[in-house]
Design a protein around this motif. Structure first.
Motif, PDB file in Angstrom:
ATOM      1  N   TRP A 108      -7.347  15.057 -27.800  1.00 56.69           N
ATOM      2  CA  TRP A 108      -6.573  14.663 -26.624  1.00 56.69           C
ATOM      3  C   TRP A 108      -5.947  15.798 -25.943  1.00 56.69           C
ATOM      4  O   TRP A 108      -4.815  16.099 -26.474  1.00 56.69           O
ATOM      5  N   PRO A 109      -6.239  16.358 -24.662  1.00 52.46           N
ATOM      6  CA  PRO A 109      -5.560  17.402 -24.040  1.00 52.46           C
ATOM      7  C   PRO A 109      -3.950  17.174 -23.910  1.00 52.46           C
ATOM      8  O   PRO A 109      -3.228  17.984 -24.322  1.00 52.46           O
ATOM      9  N   VAL A 110      -3.504  15.966 -23.916  1.00 48.50           N
ATOM     10  CA  VAL A 110      -2.180  15.564 -23.629  1.00 48.50           C
ATOM     11  C   VAL A 110      -1.273  16.020 -24.744  1.00 48.50           C
ATOM     12  O   VAL A 110      -0.158  16.428 -24.813  1.00 48.50           O
ATOM     13  N   LEU A 170      -3.200   5.856 -13.006  1.00 48.80           N
ATOM     14  CA  LEU A 170      -4.385   5.774 -13.986  1.00 48.80           C
ATOM     15  C   LEU A 170      -5.360   4.759 -13.198  1.00 48.80           C
ATOM     16  O   LEU A 170      -6.491   4.869 -13.219  1.00 48.80           O
ATOM     17  N   VAL A 174      -7.814   9.675 -18.637  1.00 45.99           N
ATOM     18  CA  VAL A 174      -7.460   8.838 -19.803  1.00 45.99           C
ATOM     19  C   VAL A 174      -7.132  10.056 -20.755  1.00 45.99           C
ATOM     20  O   VAL A 174      -6.320  10.139 -21.738  1.00 45.99           O
ATOM     21  N   ALA A 175      -7.840  11.378 -20.796  1.00 48.40           N
ATOM     22  CA  ALA A 175      -7.502  12.382 -21.744  1.00 48.40           C
ATOM     23  C   ALA A 175      -6.131  12.773 -21.553  1.00 48.40           C
ATOM     24  O   ALA A 175      -5.439  13.338 -22.663  1.00 48.40           O
ATOM     25  N   TRP A 176      -5.569  12.894 -20.308  1.00 46.21           N
ATOM     26  CA  TRP A 176      -4.160  13.663 -20.309  1.00 46.21           C
ATOM     27  C   TRP A 176      -3.298  12.448 -20.263  1.00 46.21           C
ATOM     28  O   TRP A 176      -1.988  12.876 -19.746  1.00 46.21           O
ATOM     29  N   GLY A 177      -3.679  11.425 -20.706  1.00 42.55           N
ATOM     30  CA  GLY A 177      -2.557  10.378 -21.076  1.00 42.55           C
ATOM     31  C   GLY A 177      -1.825   9.684 -19.789  1.00 42.55           C
ATOM     32  O   GLY A 177      -0.941   9.032 -19.937  1.00 42.55           O
ATOM     33  N   MET A 178      -2.610   9.748 -18.588  1.00 44.10           N
ATOM     34  CA  MET A 178      -1.851   8.992 -17.459  1.00 44.10           C
ATOM     35  C   MET A 178      -1.809   7.615 -17.523  1.00 44.10           C
ATOM     36  O   MET A 178      -3.004   6.934 -18.373  1.00 44.10           O
ATOM     37  N   THR A 179      -0.802   6.929 -17.202  1.00 40.62           N
ATOM     38  CA  THR A 179      -0.915   5.561 -17.085  1.00 40.62           C
ATOM     39  C   THR A 179      -0.276   4.949 -15.815  1.00 40.62           C
ATOM     40  O   THR A 179       0.032   5.823 -14.857  1.00 40.62           O
ATOM     41  N   VAL A 183       4.817  12.188 -19.369  1.00 41.95           N
ATOM     42  CA  VAL A 183       3.361  12.311 -19.692  1.00 41.95           C
ATOM     43  C   VAL A 183       2.477  12.333 -18.363  1.00 41.95           C
ATOM     44  O   VAL A 183       1.521  13.255 -18.354  1.00 41.95           O
ATOM     45  N   TRP A 188      -6.165  -0.579 -16.839  1.00 46.59           N
ATOM     46  CA  TRP A 188      -5.448  -0.891 -18.113  1.00 46.59           C
ATOM     47  C   TRP A 188      -4.346  -0.999 -17.599  1.00 46.59           C
ATOM     48  O   TRP A 188      -3.512  -0.134 -17.181  1.00 46.59           O
ATOM     49  N   ILE A 239      -8.574   1.742 -25.455  1.00 40.81           N
ATOM     50  CA  ILE A 239      -8.512   1.142 -24.098  1.00 40.81           C
ATOM     51  C   ILE A 239      -9.903   0.063 -24.174  1.00 40.81           C
ATOM     52  O   ILE A 239      -9.750  -1.187 -23.993  1.00 40.81           O
ATOM     53  N   TRP A 275       0.970  19.008 -24.879  1.00 46.37           N
ATOM     54  CA  TRP A 275       2.271  18.704 -24.097  1.00 46.37           C
ATOM     55  C   TRP A 275       3.264  17.949 -24.887  1.00 46.37           C
ATOM     56  O   TRP A 275       4.584  18.278 -24.835  1.00 46.37           O
ATOM     57  N   ASN A 290      -9.523   6.455 -27.345  1.00 42.49           N
ATOM     58  CA  ASN A 290      -9.518   7.343 -26.522  1.00 42.49           C
ATOM     59  C   ASN A 290      -8.191   7.714 -25.901  1.00 42.49           C
ATOM     60  O   ASN A 290      -8.210   8.726 -25.118  1.00 42.49           O
ATOM     61  N   PHE A 291      -7.111   7.007 -26.052  1.00 43.54           N
ATOM     62  CA  PHE A 291      -5.813   7.236 -25.478  1.00 43.54           C
ATOM     63  C   PHE A 291      -4.917   7.693 -26.463  1.00 43.54           C
ATOM     64  O   PHE A 291      -4.509   6.745 -27.447  1.00 43.54           O
ATOM     65  N   LEU A 292      -4.231   8.624 -26.304  1.00 44.81           N
ATOM     66  CA  LEU A 292      -3.008   9.100 -27.239  1.00 44.81           C
ATOM     67  C   LEU A 292      -1.801   8.662 -26.330  1.00 44.81           C
ATOM     68  O   LEU A 292      -1.321   9.400 -25.363  1.00 44.81           O
ATOM     69  N   VAL A 313      -9.246   3.214 -13.861  1.00 49.27           N
ATOM     70  CA  VAL A 313      -9.437   2.748 -15.406  1.00 49.27           C
ATOM     71  C   VAL A 313      -8.602   1.447 -15.268  1.00 49.27           C
ATOM     72  O   VAL A 313      -7.314   1.414 -14.967  1.00 49.27           O
ATOM     73  N   ALA A 330       2.035  16.004 -17.114  1.00 50.68           N
ATOM     74  CA  ALA A 330       1.094  16.944 -17.821  1.00 50.68           C
ATOM     75  C   ALA A 330      -0.083  16.975 -17.101  1.00 50.68           C
ATOM     76  O   ALA A 330      -0.800  18.071 -17.139  1.00 50.68           O
TER      77      ALA A 330
END
Lengths: 173, 418
Positions: A106-108, B248, B239-244, B385, B255, A80, A111, A54-56, B253, B388
């Motif tokens: 994955w929407p990111v 996040l 998660v979909a927008w790749g935040m860490t 990231v 992680w 994850i 970008w 689920n994570f790119l 989440v 974004a």
């Protein structure tokens, strides 16, 4: 069951001919995927209940200049729930006709693909917002390509003074 | 947008062209008249040179698009022309608030490519210093974030403690900020003996200082008004927008790379991963404050269990010989000469190594071609990231809230533009 093997099995079950090669190096698994079907494979990897990528993490491209195909695009996936990393690698023979965008998986990715296009010039099919991100709007070329010079000032000698002078940016009379 | 063929023509963009240019995955709302506002790049609350294009309905943000690249220095390109050891100094200059994390990410990637592992002592020292860098980075974040929200005094207190950490870095590496202390195969040199007392003293006074910052902010009604319920992002979106990183974990989440895929011996330390579920600016603030305390725990455990032994691996092809040997060993002179003129060859192949930097997942993709210089270096930088997801967080917020949201994802422009 080994997660590395499970991924390969799942992809093979859904798309039998899509895997071109599987390489293990330093404990990392790379799956070479057929360029035309990267989006379907990504969709499968994200939605499958046992995989859940689920994570790119990242998309980055390689320029392997003397070789053909010249460009390779890496997708660094992470799950994850399963705590597992995976790299998908596709070849891009013609950078203007690159892989399909995975922005709807994955929407990111929209970008991240922008950066790849800006610096390496690999165009992702279906990504409508590819634009100059780091470089000015009117920049020519893609600097991370191997045939792009690192940048320095050419030295003027008496035999080529005029020729280089004509290319210098300062104001002339 | 089409480019003008005449190089001297000044490009003036109409509002429509700007909209088309910035329509990155966000729908443009209706036909109504909205105001376009360019915020930055010289805006004090954009933490560097970030330009935001805002589409406003009154004071409400309808649409937002970041415009970056003002600090682009071509670090990835430059590193392709530098040997593995020399490329290290460029990593300091990306995330200039926590250079230790960048060094660690890059060095671990080089070591992975070479197939070597640092000595136990070097690993523990790396962890201690990286966690100190995390505290110092979070201190700058808290100070500037509070400054954005008009709380001036927090900034002064935070920089007082940060200065102490930078003094420790100077003691260890000879540099306050651009440390370049971690080297392939180990460290530049061993710790000085003043290091441990200085860090012990820091561990002694820091918990009460963190309590002081919280006294200024945590229950402050103005702070709560400005941060609670602002910039909400759900776990799925994050998660979909790749935040860490803390951004996040503020959305619930769990992680943290230090826990999920430990590197440099993080599995030996006992620490918690702070988690919040609200996903707003306040939740991210809480996560970072708690993370500082956990970092102190890790530093203390590292100091208590610091093993003896060498800090560099025993491989003269990678690590230069000690200065003392050069006087009497011909072999050492040869190795020294070879290392500083040619460097070491790394095998063909590519690796991807990620570490948990103060901002999130910092990863290095490294491809070697068998020679002494990398064929390709790519950095997955957390600020880039995380940025974004700024549009989805800011939609419907006030302009003043955008400032709070930018502060809460803790961006560093040097890392975004690279």
């Amino acid at each position: 069951m080994n997660q590395d093997q499970l991924v390969v099995d799942k992809i093979k079950a859904a798309y039998p001919d899509v895997i071109e090669d599987v390489v293990d190096f330093r404990g990392e698994r790379t799956i070479y995927v057929h360029t035309g079907q990267i989006r379907e494979v990504c969709q499968l990897l994200r939605d499958d209940a046992d995989l859940q990528y689920n994570f790119l993490s990242d998309i980055c491209a390689d320029d392997l200049l003397p070789d053909f195909p010249r460009f390779a695009v890496n997708y660094h996936l992470y799950s994850i729930p399963q705590n597992h990393r995976l790299r998908l690698r596709v070849w891009a023979e013609d950078p203007e006709d690159g892989p399909e965008t995975v922005g709807d998986v994955w929407p990111v990715a929209t970008w991240l693909e922008m950066e790849v296009w800006d610096l390496l010039g690999v165009r992702f099919k279906g990504n409508g917002s590819l634009r100059r991100l780091f470089l000015p709007e009117d920049w020519q070329g893609h600097p991370l390509r191997k045939d792009y010079p690192l940048g320095y000032e050419e030295v003027q000698f008496s035999f080529n003074w005029q020729e280089i002078d004509a290319k210098k940016p300062y104001a002339k009379e | 947008m089409t480019l003008s063929t005449d190089p001297d023509a000044i490009q003036e963009l109409t509002v429509e062209e700007l909209r088309a240019k910035f329509g990155t995955g966000m729908e443009i709302a209706g036909d109504e008249e909205y105001m376009l506002l360019s915020m930055g790049p010289q805006h004090p609350s954009t933490h560097g040179v970030l330009r935001l294009l805002l589409e406003l309905d009154g004071e409400t943000v309808v649409n937002l698009a970041p415009d970056i690249g003002f600090l682009h220095t071509g670090i990835e390109k430059t590193m392709e022309s530098k040997r593995y050891t020399l490329g290290l100094v460029l990593t300091d200059r990306m995330d200039y608030l926590s250079p230790m994390s960048n060094n660690l990410g890059y060095i671990l990637a080089v070591e992975k490519l070479l197939g070597v592992e640092a000595t136990p002592r070097a690993q523990v020292i790396r962890v201690i210093l990286t966690e100190l860098a995390r505290v110092s980075s979070h201190l700058v974040w808290l100070g500037t974030h509070a400054l954005d929200l008009a709380a001036m005094s927090v900034f002064l207190y935070c920089f007082r403690e940060r200065e102490y950490i930078l003094d420790i870095f100077e003691m260890v590496a000879g540099q306050r900020m651009m440390v370049s202390y971690f080297r392939p195969g180990g460290l530049w040199r061993d710790l000085p003996e003043e290091f441990e007392p200085a860090v012990r003293k820091f561990l002694e006074f820091m918990p009460s200082r963190i309590a002081d910052y919280e006294a200024l902010t945590k229950n402050n009604p103005i702070w709560l008004d400005r941060t609670k319920g602002v910039g909400v992002v759900s776990a799925e979106q994050a998660v979909a927008w790749g935040m860490t990183g803390p951004s996040l974990r503020g959305s619930g989440v769990n992680w943290d790379i230090r826990k999920a895929q430990p590197y440099s011996g993080y599995e030996q330390y006992d620490f918690d991963v702070p988690l919040e579920t609200d996903g707003d600016v306040y939740a991210r603030y809480r996560c970072r404050m708690e993370e500082m305390r956990q970092s102190l725990r890790i530093i203390e455990q590292g100091l208590d269990n610091l093993p003896d032994g060498p800090v560099n691996i025993d491989d003269p092809k990678i690590v230069p010989p000690p200065r003392s040997e050069l006087g009497h060993s011909m072999e050492a002179v040869i190795h020294h000469f070879k290392l500083w003129t040619e460097g070491f060859d790394a095998p063909e192949g590519f690796v991807y190594q990620s570490v948990e930097s103060p901002r999130g997942e910092f990863a290095c993709y490294l491809r070697g071609d068998g020679g002494p210089k990398p064929a390709r270096v790519h950095f997955r930088t957390p600020s880039y990231v995380n940025l974004a997801s700024l549009p989805i967080m800011s939609k419907g917020a006030f302009v003043a809230d955008v400032v709070a949201i930018i502060g809460s994802i803790d961006i560093v422009l040097g890392e975004i533009d690279r």
